[in-house]
Design an enzyme around this catalytic site. Structure first.
Site, PDB file in Angstrom:
ATOM      1  N   GLY A 266      56.513  41.556 101.569  1.00 27.91           N
ATOM      2  CA  GLY A 266      56.658  42.766 100.926  1.00 27.91           C
ATOM      3  C   GLY A 266      58.023  43.636 101.268  1.00 27.91           C
ATOM      4  O   GLY A 266      58.723  43.929 100.571  1.00 27.91           O
ATOM      5  N   ALA A 267      57.981  43.963 102.481  1.00 21.39           N
ATOM      6  CA  ALA A 267      58.912  44.814 102.956  1.00 21.39           C
ATOM      7  C   ALA A 267      58.985  45.035 104.710  1.00 21.39           C
ATOM      8  O   ALA A 267      57.942  44.524 105.140  1.00 21.39           O
ATOM      9  CB  ALA A 267      58.916  46.463 102.323  1.00 21.39           C
ATOM     10  N   GLU A 303      55.794  51.377 104.664  1.00 25.35           N
ATOM     11  CA  GLU A 303      56.890  50.994 105.532  1.00 25.35           C
ATOM     12  C   GLU A 303      57.471  52.461 106.248  1.00 25.35           C
ATOM     13  O   GLU A 303      57.600  52.612 107.228  1.00 25.35           O
ATOM     14  CB  GLU A 303      58.014  50.327 104.797  1.00 25.35           C
ATOM     15  CG  GLU A 303      57.868  49.059 104.091  1.00 25.35           C
ATOM     16  CD  GLU A 303      56.873  48.022 105.016  1.00 25.35           C
ATOM     17  OE1 GLU A 303      57.164  48.160 106.051  1.00 25.35           O
ATOM     18  OE2 GLU A 303      56.263  47.549 104.278  1.00 25.35           O
TER      19      GLU A 303
HETATM   20  N1  ARG Z   1      55.663  44.616 108.978  1.00 25.89           N
HETATM   21  C1  ARG Z   1      55.890  44.144 107.711  1.00 25.89           C
HETATM   22  C2  ARG Z   1      54.813  45.119 106.907  1.00 25.89           C
HETATM   23  O1  ARG Z   1      53.745  44.947 107.026  1.00 25.89           O
HETATM   24  C3  ARG Z   1      55.624  42.846 107.529  1.00 25.89           C
HETATM   25  C4  ARG Z   1      56.693  41.886 107.962  1.00 25.89           C
HETATM   26  C5  ARG Z   1      56.040  40.704 108.464  1.00 25.89           C
HETATM   27  N2  ARG Z   1      57.008  39.586 108.135  1.00 25.89           N
HETATM   28  C6  ARG Z   1      56.867  38.140 108.718  1.00 25.89           C
HETATM   29  N3  ARG Z   1      57.950  37.501 108.527  1.00 25.89           N
HETATM   30  N4  ARG Z   1      56.045  37.962 109.745  1.00 25.89           N
HETATM   31  O2  ARG Z   1      54.916  46.020 106.196  1.00 25.89           O
HETATM   32 ZN    ZN Z   2      53.015  46.923 107.922  1.00 21.99          ZN
END
Ligand code: ARG
Ligand code: ZN
Length: 882
Positions: A266-267, A303
């Site tokens: 998503g982001a 985010e």
């Molecule tokens: N930390 C991000 C979120 O929750 C997700 C990103 C995870 N990306 C990945 N390639 N594992 O908002």
């Molecule tokens: Zn997150």
């Protein structure tokens, strides 16, 4: 690509790093095929680490150009460099290591590390993408202060962004330019980001509660700036909300969001520079549905909220992922509940949990909210870590009450600021402020599986007591045969069967009554309500106070009563839904015996009452009137699943409800007073949803006026909510007619140049149920506009078909499984993360009826036998087959 795909990592093996990085200086000379990365890092041996420990840095597919130590070129015998490791033998206590590596962003289709999207440079480093950029101690417990210098072509890449605050910028020879950035907050490498490109920007000024002036920017594909306003608005509201509710204010001079078309998830919450899948930023009434708007609001908030829960306080290791994700999901859920309707939001969140997390927890991919082993960490960005993780935080808030919970949060935010923390440390903060022992509660983090509460009740009319007997059970999950009972808050109410009102007990024994909330912590508990004058109906797990299944045989009549009268809206929704499922299951039994289904009048009456009830929010009525999905029904059945039989019975009920509602449709729709002008508010969204739901019922009941209204709605829609709704319904209900073909053509003509909307065109076709779906999907992937390297496009066809089209995917002859397995094999070589995620569509294959089960198993085995898969896909495949 890493070759060691079978290695597991274990939580119990955690060791603090031997060397800590203090400052990281990165210099990027950007070029589409040959970008040069110079990393100058000051390392320091950790106190207590072994004096002759080598420095071992992570890499992934790297090519080393040169290396120097404290300013002097490194002799070849001091170090070794392979694509996935850099080792420096016996370094001094403190030193500066400079490495130069070369990477190829243009060839990076895995979308992890540095890549090109829509012609712009961008990065994705969580979880382990930083090591695809440079050699580093790529683990979250190494936090450093970063300075970044970007150099690139001035014309093609006028915008140069990275984390933190902007510094110097200027022109360079050869038509190039540079920009410098400095982030004063120590951070782990997974939060590093850069963006370089030619984008259109919108800006807004914001002053924090602490008086800091912040320049907000959202950067999108040129020409789409007018679709970024809603995201900006959501950002400003998120910032204010976090100050007011959690006391968290922003801590840099700028905050940037960049939208890119190619993104695996998503982001991403990179410090000061969030990077988004553009479908979660761009919105206009013409292109985005109400659901899209709500999602944008929620993800922008999510985010942004990571700035404190994730960035200021990060995770010690990836096993602790839920420390930031579960908590941040809880926070974004609360934000959306405050922005929209709290009751409706709760129902949506529970629906999501049941649709994605419950099946995960009930199958071969089950894992604890805090896993204790993994092969590929990217496979653990799951509904369990995120959504169940959020439920655990919510239970803490319920158990402690809002004030003590907030006290615990404040303690966590101040005590661990700047640290890489663990779940133990998080829970200890709540223990400290509440003076309570949460060790039994902690089991929620370590035990997988959805607990079941088996409930039996007894009403003693002469004693006026109502006894509720509760027994916890938990089925075994992979690697966990036996489970201990859990500590949970359970909201219980009694509704009078005659008065239809909440009954108040004189006293309660067996558990303490904390305003209708009771705590369970033993395998068996009995709660007795005294002074109950009339026979009560049990209303249990109100508001979904604990993420459990309730095993209790309500009479249909009681479900009808709760659906109409429970003081808890969640229970009303829940009871009606359960009632609907029972109708569908009964119909399945009738249809299996070639009999016409018979519907309970009580149920049909209840549907009419909900539709007509102007005291209830339209969004609530729409949700209640949405029958349980085919997938949800399959989950409730649990075994011997035949998706065709589920589809038929569900469709038959929809027809019957439609016959009841169709005569009322126009009157009810008029009372909604649908707005002419589109506003993305929750209230307006609810009105549109209810009107559309009623229209769908009319069409399901074969009403000619409803069909005509549908075709007209598609033609004259003034917003994407109505247009997409009508498009999907026409494709499904008028399959093979000229009207359906015409709709496909018109939708395409109108939106072929807008990839986000074109995804809806692909998805709507991939979702049409029935045998023909496989052929449709084959045609779709052969379309000129289909593209295996764009995850959104891939998900619109492959993801929609495998997870949103049960009858097509589960075709009895196995053609659906074979189509998806072939797609996954192809995709695995391009983008392992996305391939592995799509493969999870098979996670419930063991619940299928024998014929389909055999077909699914042989498709999965074929995938295992073929060419070697990525670590991502092979982990998922092995877990599903074991
Ligand atoms: N930390 C991000 C979120 O929750 C997700 C990103 C995870 N990306 C990945 N390639 N594992 O908002
Ligand atoms: Zn997150």
């Amino acid at each position: 690509m890493r070759t060691d795909t079978a290695k597991s990592f274990y939580l119990k093996d955690y060791r603090a790093p031997d060397y800590l990085a203090r400052t990281v200086d990165l210099r990027f000379v950007l070029h589409p095929e040959q970008s040069e990365v110079t990393a100058t890092v000051s390392y320091e041996r950790r106190k207590g680490a072994d004096g002759d420990a080598p420095l071992v840095l992570d890499g992934d597919g790297l090519e080393l150009v040169s290396a120097s130590l404290d300013g002097k070129p490194l002799a070849g015998d001091r170090y070794s460099a392979t694509p996935d490791r850099f080792t420096l033998a016996s370094p001094p206590q403190r030193f500066t290591l400079k490495t130069v590596t070369r990477v190829n962003p243009g060839a990076n289709t895995a979308l992890s590390g540095l890549y090109l999207s829509g012609g712009n440079y961008c990065t994705q480093c969580e979880a382990e993408g930083f090591r695809r950029i440079t050699y580093f101690t790529d683990r979250p417990d190494v936090m450093a202060v970063y300075s970044v210098r970007l150099e690139a072509d001035a014309k093609q890449t006028p915008l140069l962004l990275s984390n933190g605050n902007p510094g110097r910028k200027g022109k360079l020879a050869g038509g190039r330019h540079f920009a410098e950035w400095h982030d004063p907050h120590p951070k782990p490498s997974y939060l590093f980001a850069l963006v370089a490109g030619d984008l259109g920007s919108i800006h807004r000024a914001y002053v924090t509660s602490e008086g800091r002036k912040v320049k907000l920017g959202i950067h999108v594909q040129k020409g789409k700036e007018n679709q970024a306003g809603y995201a900006m608005d959501a950002l400003v509201r998120s910032m204010r909300w976090d100050e007011e509710v959690f006391g968290c204010a922003y801590d840099l001079d700028v905050f940037n969001i960049v939208a890119v078309p190619d993104f695996n998830m998503g982001a991403m919450e990179n410090k000061g520079l969030n990077i988004f899948n553009d479908k979660y930023v761009l919105a206009s009434p013409e292109t985005a549905t109400d659901t899209d708007y709500a999602r944008i609001e929620g993800i922008v908030a999510h985010e942004y909220f990571h700035n404190w829960t994730g960035n200021r306080i990060t995770c010690r290791d990836w096993f602790q992922l839920c420390l930031k994700e579960g908590l941040t999901v809880y926070r974004d859920q609360e934000f959306s509940a405050d922005m929209r309707s709290r009751a409706v939001k709760r129902i949506e969140d529970v629906s999501l949990l049941r649709a994605h997390q419950f099946p995960e927890d009930a199958g071969p991919l089950a894992h604890p909210v805090r896993p204790d082993r993994y092969r590929e960490i990217n496979n653990f960005y799951t509904a369990t870590v995120y959504e169940k993780g959020a439920e655990l935080v919510r239970m803490i808030a319920t158990l402690l009450g809002p004030d003590v919970f907030m006290k615990g949060m404040r303690r966590y935010l101040s005590k661990h600021d700047g640290e890489a923390a663990t779940i133990e440390q998080f829970i200890a903060c709540f223990e400290a402020v509440s003076k309570r022992d949460l060790s039994r509660f902690f089991l929620w983090y370590t035990q997988a599986g959805t607990p079941v509460l088996h409930v039996a009740t007894h009403y003693d009319r002469s004693r006026k007591t109502f006894a509720v007997d509760i027994e916890q059970s938990q089925a075994p999950t992979p690697g966990q045969a036996r489970k201990k009972p859990l500590h949970m808050p359970l909201a219980v109410g009694l509704v009078g069967s005659v008065s239809k009102q909440d009954l108040k007990a004189e006293k309660v024994t067996g558990a303490e009554d904390q305003g209708g909330i009771f705590e369970l912590s033993q395998r068996r508990q009995k709660i007795t309500f005294h002074g109950i004058d009339e026979k009560p109906v049990l209303s249990i797990n109100r508001g979904f106070s604990a993420p459990v299944e309730i095993d209790y045989r309500h009479l249909d009549r009681e479900l009808g009563l709760l659906a109409a009268h429970d003081s808890d809206l969640f229970m009303r929704w829940q009871s009606f839904r359960l009632f609907a499922s029972r109708q569908i299951f009964a119909a399945m039994r009738s249809l299996a015996r070639r009999k016409k289904p018979v519907w309970k009048k009580e149920f049909l009456d209840a549907a009419v009452k909900i539709a007509e009830n102007g005291d209830l929010e339209p969004a609530f009525r729409a949700m209640a009137l949405t029958l349980p999905s085919e997938t949800e029904l399959a989950r409730l059945l649990g075994r011997n699943i035949n998706p065709d039989a589920i589809y038929k019975a569900r469709r038959a009920l929809s027809n019957a409800v439609g016959e009841q509602l169709e005569p009322l449709r126009e009157t009810i729709t008029e009372t909604l007073d649908l707005p002419d002008r589109f506003e993305p508010s929750g209230a307006d969204a609810g009105k549109r949803e209810l009107a559309n739901r009623l229209l769908a019922y009319g069409v399901h009941a074969d009403s000619e006026t409803a069909e005509a209204a549908l075709v007209e709605k598609f033609r004259a829609a003034t917003n994407m909510t109505d247009r997409e709704f009508a498009f999907r319904l026409i494709l499904q209900e008028m399959q093979g007619t000229p009207a359906a073909e015409d709709a496909v053509t018109r939708f395409h003509e109108r939106y072929r140049d807008d990839p986000i909307v074109l995804d809806k065109w692909f998805a709507a076709q991939a979702a049409v149920s029935g045998r023909g779906a496989v052929a449709t999907c084959r045609k779709l992937v052969a379309d000129d506009a289909f593209n295996w390297t764009n995850p959104n496009r891939v998900r619109s066809v492959i993801g929609t078909f495998s997870s949103g089209n049960p009858t097509g995917f589960n075709r009895a002859d196995g053609a659906g499984y074979r189509f998806i397995i072939d797609a996954i094999r192809k995709l695995d070589a391009i983008n392992p993360q996305v391939a592995a995620r799509l493969l999870t569509a098979f996670r419930s294959w063991r619940m299928l009826e024998p014929e389909r089960r055999k077909q699914a198993q042989s498709a999965l085995r074929r995938l295992k036998k073929g060419r070697k898969l990525s670590r991502d896909s092979s982990e998922i495949l092995d877990r599903m087959l074991s």
